[in-house]
Design an enzyme around this catalytic site. Structure first.
Site, PDB file in Angstrom:
ATOM      1  N   TYR A 165       3.585   9.659  -0.339  1.00 50.90           N
ATOM      2  CA  TYR A 165       4.608   9.026   0.501  1.00 50.90           C
ATOM      3  C   TYR A 165       6.015   9.231  -0.074  1.00 50.90           C
ATOM      4  CZ  TYR A 165       0.529   6.461   2.388  1.00 50.90           C
ATOM      5  OH  TYR A 165      -0.689   6.101   2.909  1.00 50.90           O
ATOM      6  N   LYS A 203      -2.186   6.162  -4.563  1.00 50.97           N
ATOM      7  CA  LYS A 203      -3.291   7.103  -4.349  1.00 50.97           C
ATOM      8  C   LYS A 203      -2.988   8.457  -4.969  1.00 50.97           C
ATOM      9  CE  LYS A 203      -3.565   4.843   0.156  1.00 50.97           C
ATOM     10  NZ  LYS A 203      -2.240   4.638   0.731  1.00 50.97           N
ATOM     11  N   HIS A 239      -7.199   9.781  -2.513  1.00 51.69           N
ATOM     12  CA  HIS A 239      -6.603   9.671  -1.171  1.00 51.69           C
ATOM     13  C   HIS A 239      -7.473  10.310  -0.092  1.00 51.69           C
ATOM     14  CE1 HIS A 239      -2.360   9.421   0.854  1.00 51.69           C
ATOM     15  NE2 HIS A 239      -3.300   9.102   1.696  1.00 51.69           N
ATOM     16  N   ASP A 243       0.846  -1.196   0.000  1.00 55.04           N
ATOM     17  CA  ASP A 243       0.000   0.000   0.000  1.00 55.04           C
ATOM     18  C   ASP A 243       0.880   1.245   0.000  1.00 55.04           C
ATOM     19  OD1 ASP A 243      -2.807   1.188   0.421  1.00 55.04           O
ATOM     20  OD2 ASP A 243      -1.544   2.231   1.878  1.00 55.04           O
TER      21      ASP A 243
HETATM   22  N1  LIG Z   1      -5.177   6.461   3.323  1.00 51.18           N
HETATM   23  C1  LIG Z   1      -4.637   7.158   4.294  1.00 51.18           C
HETATM   24  O1  LIG Z   1      -4.928   8.351   4.500  1.00 51.18           O
HETATM   25  C2  LIG Z   1      -3.638   6.499   5.201  1.00 51.18           C
HETATM   26  C3  LIG Z   1      -3.271   7.111   6.402  1.00 51.18           C
HETATM   27  C4  LIG Z   1      -2.362   6.442   7.231  1.00 51.18           C
HETATM   28  C5  LIG Z   1      -1.856   5.205   6.844  1.00 51.18           C
HETATM   29  N2  LIG Z   1      -2.204   4.645   5.648  1.00 51.18           N
HETATM   30  C6  LIG Z   1      -1.638   3.329   5.212  1.00 51.18           C
HETATM   31  O2  LIG Z   1      -1.709   2.396   6.272  1.00 51.18           O
HETATM   32  C7  LIG Z   1      -0.398   1.939   6.594  1.00 51.18           C
HETATM   33  C8  LIG Z   1      -0.277   1.614   8.067  1.00 51.18           C
HETATM   34  O3  LIG Z   1      -0.626   2.709   8.874  1.00 51.18           O
HETATM   35  P1  LIG Z   1       0.432   3.502   9.770  1.00 51.18           P
HETATM   36  O4  LIG Z   1       1.750   3.481   9.109  1.00 51.18           O
HETATM   37  O5  LIG Z   1      -0.182   4.816  10.061  1.00 51.18           O
HETATM   38  O6  LIG Z   1       0.467   2.747  11.165  1.00 51.18           O
HETATM   39  P2  LIG Z   1       0.449   1.262  11.752  1.00 51.18           P
HETATM   40  O7  LIG Z   1       0.654   0.237  10.712  1.00 51.18           O
HETATM   41  O8  LIG Z   1      -0.737   1.190  12.634  1.00 51.18           O
HETATM   42  O9  LIG Z   1       1.714   1.320  12.725  1.00 51.18           O
HETATM   43  C9  LIG Z   1       3.013   1.459  12.259  1.00 51.18           C
HETATM   44  C10 LIG Z   1       3.927   1.609  13.470  1.00 51.18           C
HETATM   45  O10 LIG Z   1       3.890   0.409  14.250  1.00 51.18           O
HETATM   46  C11 LIG Z   1       5.214  -0.120  14.366  1.00 51.18           C
HETATM   47  N3  LIG Z   1       5.091  -1.590  14.292  1.00 51.18           N
HETATM   48  C12 LIG Z   1       4.926  -2.347  13.192  1.00 51.18           C
HETATM   49  N4  LIG Z   1       4.808  -3.642  13.511  1.00 51.18           N
HETATM   50  C13 LIG Z   1       4.913  -3.705  14.857  1.00 51.18           C
HETATM   51  C14 LIG Z   1       4.877  -4.773  15.776  1.00 51.18           C
HETATM   52  N5  LIG Z   1       4.705  -6.042  15.366  1.00 51.18           N
HETATM   53  N6  LIG Z   1       5.024  -4.487  17.100  1.00 51.18           N
HETATM   54  C15 LIG Z   1       5.201  -3.208  17.513  1.00 51.18           C
HETATM   55  N7  LIG Z   1       5.231  -2.144  16.684  1.00 51.18           N
HETATM   56  C16 LIG Z   1       5.089  -2.394  15.359  1.00 51.18           C
HETATM   57  C17 LIG Z   1       6.003   0.461  13.222  1.00 51.18           C
HETATM   58  O11 LIG Z   1       7.366   0.570  13.526  1.00 51.18           O
HETATM   59  P3  LIG Z   1       8.508  -0.239  12.690  1.00 51.18           P
HETATM   60  O12 LIG Z   1       8.431   0.226  11.267  1.00 51.18           O
HETATM   61  O13 LIG Z   1       9.768   0.175  13.356  1.00 51.18           O
HETATM   62  O14 LIG Z   1       8.210  -1.697  12.853  1.00 51.18           O
HETATM   63  C18 LIG Z   1       5.364   1.836  13.097  1.00 51.18           C
HETATM   64  O15 LIG Z   1       5.926   2.715  14.050  1.00 51.18           O
HETATM   65  C19 LIG Z   1       0.502   3.074   6.126  1.00 51.18           C
HETATM   66  O16 LIG Z   1       1.849   2.686   5.978  1.00 51.18           O
HETATM   67  C20 LIG Z   1      -0.170   3.448   4.830  1.00 51.18           C
HETATM   68  O17 LIG Z   1       0.161   2.512   3.819  1.00 51.18           O
HETATM   69  C21 LIG Z   1      -3.104   5.267   4.842  1.00 51.18           C
END
Ligand SMILES: NC(=O)c1ccc[n+]([C@@H]2O[C@H](COP(=O)([O-])OP(=O)(O)OC[C@H]3O[C@@H](n4cnc5c(N)ncnc54)[C@H](OP(=O)(O)O)[C@@H]3O)[C@@H](O)[C@H]2O)c1
Length: 285
Positions: A57, A87, A119, A52
């Site tokens: 990004y 997006k 997006h 994704d």
């Molecule tokens: N459409 C939108 O507006 C939108 C907005 C936000 C996000 N997104 C998408 O959703 C994806 C995920 O959301 P997000 O990046 O906001 O947050 P998330 O996946 O909820 O959390 C990511 C965080 O958790 C940590 N993490 C990952 N695996 C872990 C584990 N097993 N144990 C403990 N910590 C862990 C990561 O650190 P490390 O990397 O150090 O493991 C990072 O700091 C994004 O990358 C993006 O592709 C879309």
């Protein structure tokens, strides 16, 4: 078919309303910065078959390069077995939407995009509908396999449905986890055959130590992250965990050997506090 071992994460798919199968777990690459290429490589090695991404990004090029290099090293896999979502930056006009998508395809060198999303609902009604028409045409012309929206609230979805679109969105990508379940919105999506993609499914790490999450992780002998992701899968969502750490990437995909009981699912639902980790655009005018 691929001769690499097919694990749960490789074979778990959901059927979209356009008849296309999409993986249930995608590696998120928001803020993966200069670790993007390795993260994508490790994810593909671990069996993920979907990434994704987004133009904003700033790492579409790295994602495309990592996918292409993995495909070269694993010729038994083909491009059509790997899902690439990206997006549109902002809703400005039909022409900008078409050229932005072409830009994403060019940067990634992947030939096409599997899922292209608006997006955000920014820009107001006319821009939203104009940009959606651009996505429909891109779909008809084969530049994308599926189209959808992100950060759309019920009113944005209703507005789109009322406009009698040629294509119903396949997906609405929104923030969803037990601390923000958006139950009305997810029910609306499911009623209209729109798959919910849960972003920030790990709550960006902010609720890992919540007592209920810790208790259930001990009960199932899995990590807290695996409980959060499994909750999303059992709710029928697609989950998009982000990590750039190889061990966590592997573990986040390993969520198929246990099941959260119904009563525990209800307890997790009950944790909803409307927590917004990223942005809340669902009421955007
Ligand atoms: N459409 C939108 O507006 C939108 C907005 C936000 C996000 N997104 C998408 O959703 C994806 C995920 O959301 P997000 O990046 O906001 O947050 P998330 O996946 O909820 O959390 C990511 C965080 O958790 C940590 N993490 C990952 N695996 C872990 C584990 N097993 N144990 C403990 N910590 C862990 C990561 O650190 P490390 O990397 O150090 O493991 C990072 O700091 C994004 O990358 C993006 O592709 C879309």
């Amino acid at each position: 078919m691929a001769s690499v071992p097919v694990s749960g994460v490789s074979s778990a798919t959901v059927l979209l309303n356009n008849g296309v199968s999409m993986p249930k777990v995608h590696l998120g690459v928001y803020q993966s910065t200069n670790r993007t290429k390795n993260a994508v490589k490790w994810a593909l090695q671990a069996g993920y078959r979907a990434i994704d991404c987004a133009e904003t990004y700033g790492n579409e090029k790295e994602v495309g390069a990592a996918i292409i290099s993995y495909l070269k090293a694993n010729p038994e896999l083909s491009r059509d077995e790997i899902w690439f979502t990206t997006k549109l930056r902002v809703n400005t006009s039909y022409d900008v939407t078409r050229s932005s998508l072409k830009g994403s395809i060019k940067r990634t060198k992947l030939g096409y995009v599997d899922l292209y999303l608006l997006h955000t609902p920014s820009g107001g009604r006319e821009k939203r509908l104009e940009c959606w028409r651009a996505l429909e045409d891109a779909l008809i012309e084969g530049e994308v396999r599926s189209i959808g929206v992100s950060n759309y609230g019920i009113k944005h979805l209703q507005e789109l449905l009322d406009s009698k679109p040629r294509v119903i969105p396949a997906v609405n990508q929104i923030e969803v986890h037990p601390f923000n379940t958006h139950s009305n919105l997810t029910a609306f999506c499911q009623k209209h055959g729109i798959v919910v993609q849960a972003y920030s499914p790990l709550v960006q790490g902010r609720r890992m130590d919540h007592p209920t999450i810790v208790e259930l992780s001990k009960k199932h002998k899995v990590s807290q992250a695996q409980i959060l992701l499994r909750w999303g899968i059992q709710k029928g969502f697609v989950v998009l965990p982000k990590s750039t750490n190889q061990e966590r990437i592997i573990a986040n995909a390993d969520i198929w050997e246990f099941e959260i009981e119904e009563t525990d699912m209800e307890r997790l639902d009950g944790l909803d506090e409307g927590l917004v980790t990223e942005w809340d655009l669902l009421d955007t005018e």
